[in-house]
Design a protein around this motif. Structure first.
Motif, PDB file in Angstrom:
ATOM      1  N   MET A  24      -4.394   8.076   2.951  1.00  0.00           N
ATOM      2  CA  MET A  24      -5.336   6.954   3.072  1.00  0.00           C
ATOM      3  C   MET A  24      -4.605   5.635   2.853  1.00  0.00           C
ATOM      4  O   MET A  24      -4.779   4.672   3.605  1.00  0.00           O
ATOM      5  CB  MET A  24      -6.463   7.077   2.051  1.00  0.00           C
ATOM      6  N   ALA A  25      -3.785   5.618   1.809  1.00  0.00           N
ATOM      7  CA  ALA A  25      -3.075   4.383   1.466  1.00  0.00           C
ATOM      8  C   ALA A  25      -2.148   3.971   2.601  1.00  0.00           C
ATOM      9  O   ALA A  25      -2.038   2.785   2.925  1.00  0.00           O
ATOM     10  CB  ALA A  25      -2.286   4.564   0.176  1.00  0.00           C
ATOM     11  N   LEU A  26      -1.488   4.962   3.231  1.00  0.00           N
ATOM     12  CA  LEU A  26      -0.568   4.620   4.318  1.00  0.00           C
ATOM     13  C   LEU A  26      -1.310   3.936   5.463  1.00  0.00           C
ATOM     14  O   LEU A  26      -0.853   2.915   5.990  1.00  0.00           O
ATOM     15  CB  LEU A  26       0.127   5.884   4.828  1.00  0.00           C
ATOM     16  N   GLY A  27      -2.445   4.487   5.845  1.00  0.00           N
ATOM     17  CA  GLY A  27      -3.224   3.870   6.912  1.00  0.00           C
ATOM     18  C   GLY A  27      -3.666   2.469   6.526  1.00  0.00           C
ATOM     19  O   GLY A  27      -3.516   1.513   7.286  1.00  0.00           O
ATOM     20  N   PRO A 240       7.597   3.810   0.820  1.00  0.00           N
ATOM     21  CA  PRO A 240       8.003   4.356  -0.482  1.00  0.00           C
ATOM     22  C   PRO A 240       7.080   3.855  -1.592  1.00  0.00           C
ATOM     23  O   PRO A 240       6.760   4.586  -2.527  1.00  0.00           O
ATOM     24  CB  PRO A 240       9.420   3.810  -0.677  1.00  0.00           C
ATOM     25  N   GLY A 241       6.622   2.598  -1.448  1.00  0.00           N
ATOM     26  CA  GLY A 241       5.693   2.034  -2.435  1.00  0.00           C
ATOM     27  C   GLY A 241       4.418   2.852  -2.503  1.00  0.00           C
ATOM     28  O   GLY A 241       3.911   3.143  -3.584  1.00  0.00           O
ATOM     29  N   ALA A 242       3.912   3.259  -1.319  1.00  0.00           N
ATOM     30  CA  ALA A 242       2.690   4.058  -1.294  1.00  0.00           C
ATOM     31  C   ALA A 242       2.928   5.396  -1.991  1.00  0.00           C
ATOM     32  O   ALA A 242       2.065   5.891  -2.716  1.00  0.00           O
ATOM     33  CB  ALA A 242       2.234   4.276   0.149  1.00  0.00           C
ATOM     34  N   LEU A 243       4.128   5.966  -1.785  1.00  0.00           N
ATOM     35  CA  LEU A 243       4.435   7.238  -2.447  1.00  0.00           C
ATOM     36  C   LEU A 243       4.451   7.076  -3.957  1.00  0.00           C
ATOM     37  O   LEU A 243       3.853   7.866  -4.694  1.00  0.00           O
ATOM     38  CB  LEU A 243       5.799   7.745  -1.981  1.00  0.00           C
ATOM     39  N   ILE A 244       5.143   6.022  -4.414  1.00  0.00           N
ATOM     40  CA  ILE A 244       5.232   5.799  -5.857  1.00  0.00           C
ATOM     41  C   ILE A 244       3.863   5.469  -6.429  1.00  0.00           C
ATOM     42  O   ILE A 244       3.466   5.987  -7.481  1.00  0.00           O
ATOM     43  CB  ILE A 244       6.249   4.680  -6.154  1.00  0.00           C
TER      44      ILE A 244
END
Lengths: 288, 257, 344
Positions: A24-27, A240-244
């Motif tokens: 969701m965050a990536l989109g 990478p920010g979304a992953l973290i």
């Protein structure tokens, strides 16, 4: 079931949901950084994606083809929404416009689903049955598959953004809209691509969530808020920010309730977001 | 004591040093020019002085106060005013309203006064209005007082920016490229205005400018920055004939020497 | 006073007269008075949202401050047995205090970040209410929040304000006073600083305006008004539920925004207009209740696309269309239809 079993199950569940939030965050982060708008109906795209799968499966399509079809439909819907509603108009306040349009959309989509499918929860077939042994505990296969699909989607997105011309143009547009416009990148095409990809990712997340949990018309609000929190934590426009961000949010959601009452734990995300914004206003991996 | 003393000022963006150990002293009543090629760190240095950005290291002293950690409005209170590079104006306001807003520090602006006095009352304060009209006269905008500021041509907007900055009665005026995008006539008028401000009001001026010829005519002293470091300091004439400066400019601005 | 000033005063007086004549007009019909009572409470909440737009931010967190106001009011009355009026003020102050505590990080960020943060705040406060069972009744909700009870009114005698038809007077009275305060603020000198900040916050700081400070004042006042609206709601509804689909869920934040935009966010009466029109439409379409959000959503989108100044702004909008048409007819192209014209 042993306590280790329970613990492991909870962890795997948490991780699976965490990955969906990251999708969701990536989109959201693609849409936000490329279009500069807040798309608050992203959670409803997620919900719609899940219901599309439900509908298609009901028509006799297999679960996996249904998920793929749903992603495609949502991508097309995304393009239509971008062209018809979200494309900035001259002389308007972009942020306000996007918030009002997307919230209006939220109302329309949820009530449409309530009218068509009713308020009661629905379910999807399982992604897979049975379980695998990990460290001597049984972990359901469908959770692992859900995590696998999320990771796969992320890797594909990453490769797309770093290796293809369109992807690179999107990154350039996200970092500097005017600058990339001067270099001959058409911002409207980038916006369309962002909406298409974002909506497809949301549909995937919704379908996976529908398969592990259940479907109901208001299922989109929570993942949307989680996605936004992840973006703020990790930094706008950063994968990478979304992953973290997702990792941190997962840790907060998983660990804090162990030590504190749920009332205190629910304040956790807000506190962490405030702390991050105080010391790194652009998020952990965002740049000035 | 000097008016402004910046010592060993640094600003890093990521790993890049935009301003690197710069010492800058401005004396009361001077017009100092800050020149250098594109990306030399001139605007960044102005941002550090007016508080838009915080220094990474170093110290800035203004009128004996260590303002290194001050926020922009506290620096404004001490007498630093700023004209930004882009035409920063209060876009929904008329020309006069802009100057009124700029006069904020010259009005009774305690939180209580701000809550209990009506805006109309402040607007009709004759003393304040006189001061505003005086400023508009200085920059030659008296006949456009009630026009929306965004409807003014670029050159007039620039002049209005100066009037807004002057409205707080600053001791030090920071001008960021006041002449960009202006035709010869507008340039001449702006130079006249800056000189007049300095002469009649005693306002100290620190000006960043690309137009080296204008700097030659305007300033008694110039400082040249290159790659975030101070290259040369001295009279403008000395600066532009300095071999190091010519080398720094070569290829970017050939008509300097 | 200017002609404009007189017109405005007249409008205010008219509003007050209509508000207090309404019970008589409606023949004290309890159903409609309940509707109008909620309408007043909502108008205050929407006005608090509009008040934040004065510093160019869109707060999706006003509902969160209403949650605080509502539960604080309930707790003060039910647990501390504080009478209605002091409790109303104290709970609003408490809401303002929470806003003050979080203001600094909130107002450091701008635009989309601010909206996200406030949305998260509203959701967080709701979740706290959901889980803090000992204080709020948790997911089951809190029942039996008292109203003002029986009070002596000069010339009338004892009135039981717990009856909906009578609580109407209290709600409307309080909301009108609150709106007057907000109106005053927009005419006060402080509004000029807010406008300066809205136009260009860097320049505002450079001319000496304490940007964060003035934004904080705005945010705290808005939170106070939202808290007040929540407290009024608690005593109106008598029971509170922190469910997602309840008044305190995300969807309420959405409705507030829609009310404001439909009314016209650039006008002080915009929230009143938007809330009235949309709530009355909702009442008129009660028979097809499940389509209501759809209608509201469609109205919101149509208004923001085609009437960006809202219903109150229609006359101005029409004038600007006419002007554009005239200019087009005169052969001028590329005119800005946003309606911002100079006073030349």
């Amino acid at each position: 079931m042993s306590s280790l079993d329970l613990w492991l199950q909870a962890t795997v569940n948490g991780i699976a949901l965490g990955w969906l939030y990251v999708l969701m965050a990536l989109g959201l982060t693609l849409i936000l950084s490329i279009m500069g708008i807040l798309q608050l109906a992203h959670g409803e795209i997620y919900m719609l994606g899940a219901y599309a799968v439900h509908y298609l499966v009901g028509r006799g399509l297999g679960l996996y083809p249904a998920i793929a079809t749903s992603m495609f439909i949502m991508a097309v819907l995304g393009i239509i929404l971008e062209r018809g509603l979200f494309r900035p108009r001259s002389g308007r306040e972009v942020v306000l416009c996007s918030i009002v349009i997307s919230t209006g959309l939220t109302l329309i989509l949820t009530s449409a689903i309530v009218v068509i499918f009713g308020l009661y929860t629905k379910s999807l077939p399982l992604l897979a049955t049975g379980s695998v042994e990990i460290f001597g505990a049984a972990v359901p296969k469908d959770r692992i598959l859900a995590i696998g699909f999320s990771v796969l989607a992320l890797v594909l997105l990453y490769l797309f953004l770093k290796k293809t011309r369109l992807g690179l143009a999107m990154i350039a547009s996200a970092q500097n809209r005017e600058g990339s416009f001067l270099k001959g990148i058409n911002p409207n095409r980038m916006s369309m691509a962002a909406m298409a990809i974002g909506c497809a990712l949301a549909a995937l997340a919704g379908a996976l969530a529908g398969a592990i949990l259940q479907l109901q018309p208001y299922m989109g609000a929570l993942p949307m808020i989680k996605g936004l929190v992840i973006i703020v934590l990790g930094g706008l426009g950063s994968i990478p920010g979304a992953l973290i961000g997702g990792l941190i949010l997962g840790l907060i959601d998983g660990i804090v309730p162990v030590f504190f009452s749920p009332a205190v734990a629910s304040v956790g995300p807000l506190v962490v977001v405030i702390l991050v914004l105080l010391f790194r206003p652009k998020g952990l991996l965002g740049h000035d | 004591m000097s008016l402004l003393e910046a010592s060993q000022v640094c600003k890093n963006f990521g790993g890049l040093a935009a301003v690197n150990k710069v010492d800058l002293v401005v004396e009361e009543g001077e017009i100092v020019g800050l020149i250098g090629p594109n990306g030399a760190g001139k605007s960044t240095l102005l941002n550090l002085i007016d508080g838009t950005l915080r220094v990474s290291s170093g110290r800035i002293v203004f009128r004996g106060h260590d303002i290194t950690r001050y926020s922009p409005h506290r620096r404004a209170r001490l007498g630093i005013a700023r004209v930004f590079q882009k035409n920063a104006l209060f876009r929904s306001m008329t020309v006069l309203e802009n100057v009124l807003a700029g006069s904020y520090l010259r009005t009774d602006h305690g939180p209580l006064a701000a809550l209990t006095r009506t805006l109309d009352k402040v607007r009709k304060d004759p003393g304040l209005l006189d001061r505003c009209h005086e400023l508009l006269e200085l920059v030659g905008l008296t006949d456009r007082t009630h026009e929306l500021c965004v409807n003014l041509p670029h050159g007039s907007q620039r002049e209005l920016c100066v009037a807004v900055a002057l409205a707080s009665n600053p001791t030090l005026l920071l001008l960021d490229e006041p002449l960009t995008g202006m035709n010869a006539e507008e340039t001449a008028s702006m130079i006249r205005i800056i000189k007049e401000i300095n002469r009649t009001r005693g306002t100290t001026v620190l000006v960043v400018e690309h137009n080296v010829r204008a700097v030659l005519g305007l300033c008694a002293r110039a400082v040249v920055l290159n790659y975030g470091q101070k290259l040369v300091e001295g009279s403008p004439r000395e600066c532009v004939t300095d071999p190091a400066v010519i080398e720094a400019y070569l290829g970017t601005d050939a008509d300097v020497a | 006073m200017t002609k404009r000033g007189w017109t405005k005063l007249l409008l205010w007086v008219g509003l007050v007269v209509i508000a207090f004549a309404l019970p008589t007009i409606l023949r004290r019909d309890p159903y409609w008075l309940t509707v109008f009572c909620l309408l007043a409470i909502n108008t205050l909440l929407v006005s608090s949202l509009r008040s934040v737009t004065l510093i160019n931010e869109i707060s999706l967190g006003q509902v969160g401050f209403a949650v605080i106001g509502a539960y604080a009011h309930a707790a003060l009355m039910m647990k501390a047995h504080i009478p209605f009026w002091p409790s109303l003020i104290l709970s609003s102050l408490f809401s303002a205090l929470i806003a003050l505590a979080v203001a600094y990080p909130f107002l450091k960020v701008k635009g989309i970040y601010f909206s996200i943060l406030t949305l998260l705040t509203a959701e967080t406060f709701r979740l706290v209410a959901y889980y803090w069972t000992s204080m709020t009744g948790g997911s089951l909700g809190l029942t039996g929040v008292p109203g003002p009870g029986k009070q002596q009114v000069p010339f009338v005698g004892e009135v039981n304000f717990d009856r909906p038809a009578n609580y109407y007077y209290i709600a409307v009275g309080v909301v009108l006073v609150a709106l007057l305060i907000l109106y005053w603020l927009e005419r006060a000198y402080i509004s000029f600083q807010w406008r300066a900040i809205r136009d260009d916050n860097l320049l505002a700081g450079a001319v000496g305006i304490n940007v964060i400070g003035y934004k904080t004042i705005n945010f705290v006042i808005a939170a106070f008004m939202a808290g007040l609206s929540g407290a009024l709601f608690a005593s109106y509804q008598h029971n509170l539920s922190p469910d997602t689909t309840s008044r305190f869920g995300v969807s309420m934040s959405i409705y507030l925004l829609v009310y404001m935009v439909v009314g016209g966010k650039d006008y002080f009466v915009g929230p009143l207009m938007g809330t009235t029109v949309l709530m009355l439409i909702a009442e008129a379409t009660r028979s097809s209740q499940q389509y209501q959000p759809m209608i509201t959503g469609a109205i919101a989108i149509l208004v923001i696309l085609f009437l960006p100044m809202g219903l109150v702004g229609i006359p101005k909008q029409v004038r600007s269309w006419r002007r554009v048409k005239r200019l087009r007819a005169a052969g001028v192209d590329g005119v800005n239809p946003a309606g911002k014209e100079g006073k030349a």
